[in-house]
Write an enzyme that holds these catalytic residues in place. Structure first.
Site, mmCIF file in Angstrom:
data_model
loop_
_atom_site.group_PDB
_atom_site.id
_atom_site.type_symbol
_atom_site.label_atom_id
_atom_site.label_comp_id
_atom_site.label_asym_id
_atom_site.label_seq_id
_atom_site.Cartn_x
_atom_site.Cartn_y
_atom_site.Cartn_z
ATOM 1 N N PRO A 2 -6.877 -7.907 -3.605
ATOM 2 C CA PRO A 2 -7.928 -7.399 -4.495
ATOM 3 C C PRO A 2 -7.303 -6.613 -5.651
ATOM 4 O O PRO A 2 -6.385 -5.836 -5.453
ATOM 5 C CB PRO A 2 -8.750 -6.465 -3.602
ATOM 6 C CG PRO A 2 -8.307 -6.742 -2.208
ATOM 7 C CD PRO A 2 -6.936 -7.318 -2.276
ATOM 8 N N GLU A 3 -7.802 -6.872 -6.851
ATOM 9 C CA GLU A 3 -7.339 -6.144 -8.034
ATOM 10 C C GLU A 3 -8.511 -5.308 -8.566
ATOM 11 O O GLU A 3 -9.551 -5.206 -7.920
ATOM 12 C CB GLU A 3 -6.826 -7.133 -9.089
ATOM 13 C CG GLU A 3 -5.671 -7.996 -8.576
ATOM 14 C CD GLU A 3 -5.151 -8.981 -9.620
ATOM 15 O OE1 GLU A 3 -5.204 -8.672 -10.816
ATOM 16 O OE2 GLU A 3 -4.687 -10.056 -9.217
ATOM 17 N N HIS A 92 -9.016 -7.053 13.994
ATOM 18 C CA HIS A 92 -8.299 -6.300 12.952
ATOM 19 C C HIS A 92 -9.182 -5.276 12.238
ATOM 20 O O HIS A 92 -8.872 -4.866 11.123
ATOM 21 C CB HIS A 92 -7.665 -7.224 11.903
ATOM 22 C CG HIS A 92 -6.793 -8.286 12.484
ATOM 23 N ND1 HIS A 92 -5.628 -7.996 13.159
ATOM 24 C CD2 HIS A 92 -6.925 -9.642 12.509
ATOM 25 C CE1 HIS A 92 -5.079 -9.122 13.568
ATOM 26 N NE2 HIS A 92 -5.845 -10.129 13.193
ATOM 27 N N ARG A 112 -3.232 -7.757 7.705
ATOM 28 C CA ARG A 112 -1.801 -7.646 7.394
ATOM 29 C C ARG A 112 -1.335 -6.198 7.289
ATOM 30 O O ARG A 112 -0.137 -5.928 7.217
ATOM 31 C CB ARG A 112 -1.489 -8.427 6.116
ATOM 32 C CG ARG A 112 -1.807 -9.914 6.337
ATOM 33 C CD ARG A 112 -1.528 -10.741 5.110
ATOM 34 N NE ARG A 112 -0.110 -10.726 4.763
ATOM 35 C CZ ARG A 112 0.393 -11.342 3.699
ATOM 36 N NH1 ARG A 112 -0.402 -11.988 2.895
ATOM 37 N NH2 ARG A 112 1.676 -11.288 3.443
ATOM 38 N N ARG A 153 12.192 -2.746 -22.565
ATOM 39 C CA ARG A 153 12.792 -4.082 -22.681
ATOM 40 C C ARG A 153 12.280 -5.016 -21.586
ATOM 41 O O ARG A 153 12.607 -6.192 -21.595
ATOM 42 C CB ARG A 153 14.331 -4.009 -22.554
ATOM 43 C CG ARG A 153 15.091 -3.137 -23.526
ATOM 44 C CD ARG A 153 14.993 -3.540 -24.994
ATOM 45 N NE ARG A 153 14.725 -4.939 -25.291
ATOM 46 C CZ ARG A 153 15.636 -5.848 -25.634
ATOM 47 N NH1 ARG A 153 16.889 -5.522 -25.692
ATOM 48 N NH2 ARG A 153 15.291 -7.088 -25.927
#
Ligand SMILES: [Zn+2]
Length: 272
Positions: A2-3, A92, A112, A153
């Site tokens: 998820p973002e 989970h 996870r 950079r």
């Protein structure tokens, strides 16, 4: 993973459903996903009200009365849903926070276990994983601040993924924003001068806002609070479209590795 748009979607739904509601109980099935104040969670939070639900980068912050914050991070596969108390508990599921019958139970599930919950109090001793430093929110970033971040950079994709520089972007929205701005993912950041830098910042904000409107992208694990999927994946231009024709120029979308991450781009629309 998820973002920002997925987390923002979850936050808005939690805010609507939980604000001013009273926590009745807390159950921790796996103690190693809980960090921060080490005291038993149930004793700490039962009886407190939810004051606000907010987002900072990809973190979900539930503020309770009497100065306690629960910070959830969904990691790679985490889900935060509100279920009826009687619903079967999925495998989970590590933490459950019970509200009244009519509200249900907030369940944190993370197969996870890259995510977790941080219990932050003034009085408590801090144990477990620390929360990392975060750069500014992309939706609140002004051109000047963005130019400061670009003074490096490093390859632009690597820089945009670095949460300590700019917080909330992950693989999907970085690739989509770079495509929208016509910027090659391996371009050194400090080579992006005006007007390209401005275009890129606008592309980042526009991509995120559109994704929030579509309630995020569901590729695998992400679900909204009600267990629904997002729909922004249908609008992806490059992410997950390797070998398919670019929607602008028809060239096949290519996949390369940048900053150790799979990266999709159009070689014609995003020249180096
Ligand atoms: Zn193209």
């Amino acid at each position: 993973m998820p973002e920002l748009p997925e987390v923002e979607t979850i936050v808005r739904e939690l805010r609507t459903r939980l604000t001013r509601r009273r926590v009745e109980s807390a159950t921790v099935e796996r103690a190693d996903v809980v960090h921060g104040d080490p005291r038993p969670l149930d004793a700490l939070i039962a009886g407190r009200l939810v004051k606000t639900v907010d987002r900072r980068a990809k973190r979900i912050i539930i503020e309770l009365t009497r100065n306690l914050r629960l910070v959830f991070h969904l990691g790679m596969s985490g889900r935060l849903t509100i279920d009826d108390h009687d619903n079967p508990i999925a495998k989970h599921t590590h933490v459950r926070i019970g509200f009244g019958r009519e509200i249900g139970e907030l369940r944190f599930r993370d197969p996870r276990r890259f995510g977790g919950v941080w219990v932050l109090t003034d009085a408590g001793e801090y144990v477990g994983k620390r929360l990392g430093r975060l750069g500014p929110e992309p939706l609140e970033l002004a051109a000047k601040g963005f130019r400061r971040i670009l003074a490096s950079r490093r390859q632009i994709k690597a820089l945009l993924l670095d949460q300590s520089k700019i917080a909330g972007l992950g693989n999907i929205y970085t690739d989509e924003a770079l495509y929208a701005a016509g910027v090659h993912p391996m371009t050194p950041a400090d080579a992006l001068v005006e007007p390209i830098a401005g275009q890129l910042l606008r592309a980042i904000k526009q991509t995120l806002r559109r994704a929030i409107r579509a309630r995020g992208s569901t590729l695998m694990d992400y679900r909204t609070v009600d267990g629904q999927t997002g729909s922004f994946q249908r609008q992806h231009r490059v992410y997950g479209r390797t070998g398919q024709p670019c929607r602008k120029c028809g060239a096949p979308i290519e996949r390369i590795i940048v900053a150790g991450r799979s990266t999709c781009f159009c070689p014609r629309c995003q020249p180096l």
